[in-house]
Design a protein around this motif. Structure first.
Motif, mmCIF file in Angstrom:
data_model
loop_
_atom_site.group_PDB
_atom_site.id
_atom_site.type_symbol
_atom_site.label_atom_id
_atom_site.label_comp_id
_atom_site.label_asym_id
_atom_site.label_seq_id
_atom_site.Cartn_x
_atom_site.Cartn_y
_atom_site.Cartn_z
ATOM 1 N N ALA A 131 0.823 -1.211 0.000
ATOM 2 C CA ALA A 131 0.000 0.000 0.000
ATOM 3 C C ALA A 131 0.860 1.266 0.000
ATOM 4 C CB ALA A 131 -0.918 -0.001 1.213
ATOM 5 N N THR A 132 0.350 2.278 -0.689
ATOM 6 C CA THR A 132 0.978 3.603 -0.658
ATOM 7 C C THR A 132 0.151 4.592 0.160
ATOM 8 O OG1 THR A 132 -0.129 4.258 -2.723
ATOM 9 C CG2 THR A 132 2.058 3.240 -2.896
ATOM 10 N N VAL A 133 -1.073 4.190 0.542
ATOM 11 C CA VAL A 133 -1.925 4.994 1.418
ATOM 12 C C VAL A 133 -2.510 4.074 2.481
ATOM 13 C CG1 VAL A 133 -3.895 6.565 1.583
ATOM 14 C CG2 VAL A 133 -2.531 6.504 -0.522
ATOM 15 N N ILE A 134 -2.437 4.519 3.726
ATOM 16 C CA ILE A 134 -2.963 3.741 4.857
ATOM 17 C C ILE A 134 -3.787 4.671 5.727
ATOM 18 C CG2 ILE A 134 -2.361 2.437 6.942
ATOM 19 C CD1 ILE A 134 0.267 1.667 5.563
ATOM 20 N N GLU A 135 -4.948 4.212 6.135
ATOM 21 C CA GLU A 135 -5.764 4.941 7.108
ATOM 22 C C GLU A 135 -6.145 4.001 8.244
ATOM 23 O OE1 GLU A 135 -7.933 8.396 4.411
ATOM 24 O OE2 GLU A 135 -9.148 6.791 5.298
ATOM 25 N N LEU A 136 -6.051 4.510 9.458
ATOM 26 C CA LEU A 136 -6.443 3.749 10.645
ATOM 27 C C LEU A 136 -7.494 4.548 11.398
ATOM 28 C CD1 LEU A 136 -5.999 1.328 12.564
ATOM 29 C CD2 LEU A 136 -4.245 2.718 13.714
ATOM 30 N N ASP A 137 -8.726 4.011 11.439
ATOM 31 C CA ASP A 137 -9.807 4.652 12.193
ATOM 32 C C ASP A 137 -9.699 4.270 13.663
ATOM 33 O OD1 ASP A 137 -10.857 5.823 9.958
ATOM 34 O OD2 ASP A 137 -12.496 4.382 9.704
ATOM 35 N N THR A 138 -9.724 5.262 14.531
ATOM 36 C CA THR A 138 -9.646 5.001 15.966
ATOM 37 C C THR A 138 -10.576 5.940 16.729
ATOM 38 O OG1 THR A 138 -7.897 6.596 16.512
ATOM 39 C CG2 THR A 138 -7.196 4.435 15.690
ATOM 40 N N LEU A 139 -10.872 5.540 17.944
ATOM 41 C CA LEU A 139 -11.538 6.426 18.903
ATOM 42 C C LEU A 139 -10.584 6.636 20.062
ATOM 43 C CD1 LEU A 139 -14.014 7.998 19.902
ATOM 44 C CD2 LEU A 139 -14.784 5.885 21.017
#
Length: 392
Positions: A66-74
């Motif tokens: 991957a060249t883009v990573i997103e991690l959703d967190t609270l």
């Protein structure tokens, strides 16, 4: 969420985590813990409950193109009534062993401590957000996302523009470390900048960090957690929180140290085990606790409030604890050659204090963390050290 097309969503499970001892499924996602559920049920106060849930040393580990990573967190951030709101915690992206990018997640919950002494707090709920990393190099790579060491982090979703593979476990020794707020990372500005993380990188080991702010108090449930955690190298930095809290007298301290070590040895009878005494802390070298906040001058500093004259009656200071730990380890090492002692002032002593003074009189700044890590790497992981390759 980004508008990038063709996202691949990977469930965040315990299989992708390192540096944790447990993971709790919540209404929002997965909450890493640094103490197992049995130990958490025995926690007596909010201070440790908050500290163990702050994921110091916990990271997601995977392989991807991957060249883009997103991690959703609270996130749940800690604030103090009467002080400015907390800064957003930092997420460190490490690619093939190198710190490559950093991100933050705005919003989230805020836990406001209303009383510094009792640690009573009020929770204000807020929204989740995403830590985003873009422009990463193409091709297969080993990726680590180190979670903020200063805030509780519920993991919701991992999104990438290429598939994710679980990284294989093994290949490096596991270093299990227990300590106080400095080991937790107090005043370090990002998660791979805490001294244990820096030292682990120098020693090329996998870190499990049981540094708990204000809570390295020789608790039996922590010893049992260490006993039951697989590890190749173990260290414990003990003393300053016991003085801070005025939690024990000498009569209780010595048996508690023996009991803690006995419990660890039940699960790790021959593992290299290093006992580290307190780093230099001038306000408590010869003055007993308890430690109290001091707001004179408009900034938070700490001062010891005990009477040095009571040392003869068993009141503990850092120098008293160092002498007792050295004596205890020397006594036990006669039958336990894998047990070692290190005076904490070898990691941070008078010369280090002169160069990198403690901003609040207790915790080092980021440069101080680097100095501690350098000294630990040289003395412990380096040639002739207790954790050197081939030692024990």
């Amino acid at each position: 969420m980004s508008t990038t097309r063709d996202w691949i969503t990977t469930p965040v499970t315990a299989a992708v985590l390192r540096g944790h001892l447990d993971a709790e499924t919540t209404a929002h996602g997965l909450l890493p813990h640094r103490l197992p559920a049995r130990a958490r049920r025995q926690i007596p106060d909010g201070q440790l409950a908050m500290a163990e849930a702050q994921p110091s040393g916990v990271r997601l580990v995977f392989r991807t193109r991957a060249t883009v990573i997103e991690l959703d967190t609270l996130p749940t951030k800690r604030a103090y009534r009467g002080f400015p709101g907390p800064a957003d915690g930092t997420y460190d992206l490490v690619v093939d062993g190198r710190l490559t990018a950093q991100a933050t997640v705005a919003g989230g919950n805020v836990l406001t401590v209303t009383d510094m002494f009792t640690q009573s707090a009020e929770l204000t709920e807020g929204p989740a957000g995403a830590a985003r990393f873009a422009g990463l190099p193409a091709g297969d790579k080993d990726v680590e996302i180190w979670l903020p060491h200063t805030e509780i982090t519920e993991l919701i979703a991992l999104r990438t523009d290429a598939p994710v593979e679980t990284a294989p476990v093994g290949g490096r020794k596991v270093w299990l470390h227990h300590g106080s707020s400095i080991s937790h990372g107090s005043n370090a500005t990002h998660p791979t900048g805490t001294w244990p993380a820096l030292a682990a990188a120098r020693g090329e080991v996998e870190l499990v960090n049981l540094g708990f702010g204000g809570s390295a108090l020789l608790d039996p449930f922590t010893a049992r957690a260490m006993r039951d955690t697989p590890a190749d190298l173990i260290s414990m930095k003990i003393g300053i929180n016991i003085v801070n809290a005025d939690a024990m007298r000498l009569r209780a301290f010595t048996p508690a140290v023996h009991g803690f070590l006995d419990t660890i040895r039940e699960g790790h009878p021959t593992t290299p085990l290093l006992v580290v005494s307190p780093l230099l802390c001038p306000v408590q070298e010869d003055t007993p606790g308890p430690l109290a906040p001091d707001f004179d001058g408009g900034t938070l500093r700490f001062k010891a409030t005990g009477d040095p004259a009571e040392r003869g009656a068993g009141r503990l200071t850092l120098n008293v604890i160092r002498a007792e730990l050295a004596r205890t380890v020397e006594q036990r090492a006669a039958d336990d050659p894998a047990l070692h002692y290190l005076d904490g002032r070898e990691l941070y002593g008078e010369k280090d204090y002169a160069e990198f003074p403690l901003p609040d009189e207790v915790h080092p700044d980021p440069a101080g963390h680097r100095r501690i890590a350098e000294n630990f790497g040289r003395l412990v992981f380096g040639a002739g050290g207790p954790f050197a390759s081939g030692a024990n």
